[in-house]
Design an enzyme around this catalytic site. Structure first.
Site, PDB file in Angstrom:
ATOM      1  N   GLY A 199       0.838  -1.211  -0.045  1.00 57.32           N
ATOM      2  CA  GLY A 199      -0.139   0.070  -0.075  1.00 57.32           C
ATOM      3  C   GLY A 199       0.889   1.219   0.012  1.00 57.32           C
ATOM      4  CB  CYS A 200       0.363   4.401   1.281  1.00 55.05           C
ATOM      5  SG  CYS A 200       0.881   6.059   1.528  1.00 55.05           S
ATOM      6  CG  PHE A 201       5.828   5.192  -0.631  1.00 51.52           C
ATOM      7  CD1 PHE A 201       5.413   6.482  -0.234  1.00 51.52           C
ATOM      8  CD2 PHE A 201       6.345   5.269  -1.677  1.00 51.52           C
ATOM      9  CE1 PHE A 201       5.341   7.438  -0.840  1.00 51.52           C
ATOM     10  CE2 PHE A 201       6.675   6.215  -2.503  1.00 51.52           C
ATOM     11  CZ  PHE A 201       6.002   7.528  -2.108  1.00 51.52           C
TER      12      PHE A 201
END
Length: 176
Positions: free
Chosen positions: A11-13
């Protein structure tokens, strides 16, 4: 010290980076992009979903303090590996669940952890297991994002709960 790297997309880093920065034995975490066909992509290009890249973190760790296997067990706890190209409201191939292995040993370990985790989740795991590809560091403003912006909306409502879950579930592996 025996440094090794793990490259993980969950997902979002910002979320993944914030979690791994908390782990004993992790010496560096960097956000970036890999797995696509555009050379030196920008955040806007990756977010468009047209470059093929995933948002990833490169985790540098001392494998005498924490094992690759333990890092993967944390990985499967802090994100949902059963949702294809999605983590919560973050939707697109750039948010896919993926492990980019750096060696045949990492590949074997990842296969074993994937098989073990299949028994934990109610739905099939869709995490990809891929050989390392060309990696591009994300723009500087993405590095240490949660630490710099803990009260920003996304950080407060999405990242912070993942960090809290890590601290509760893996207390023995969290830096003091």
């Amino acid at each position: 010290m025996a440094n090794e790297t793990a490259v993980l997309g969950g997902g979002c880093f910002w979320c993944v980076e914030a979690v791994y920065q908390e782990i004993k034995g992790v010496t560096h975490v960097e956000s970036g992009y890999t797995g696509g066909q555009v050379v030196n992509p920008t955040y806007d290009q990756v977010c468009s979903g047209t470059t093929g890249h995933a948002e990833v973190v490169v985790v540098t760790f001392d494998n005498e303090v924490i094992s690759y296997r333990a890092l993967l067990e944390i990985f499967f706890t802090i994100h949902d590996p059963t949702t294809l190209n999605r983590q919560g409201n973050d939707i697109g191939t750039q948010y896919r669940s993926v492990i980019y292995y750096q060696s045949p040993e990492q590949q074997e370990t990842a296969k074993h952890v994937l098989a073990a985790m299949a028994c934990v989740w109610d739905a099939p795991i869709v995490t990809q297991l891929m050989p390392a590809e060309i990696y591009y560091k994300a723009e500087d403003y993405h590095q240490n994002y949660f630490r710099q912006h803990p009260l920003q909306g996304y950080c407060a409502f999405v990242v912070a709960p993942k960090v809290a879950k890590l601290r509760k579930t893996f207390m023995d592996k969290v830096k003091t």
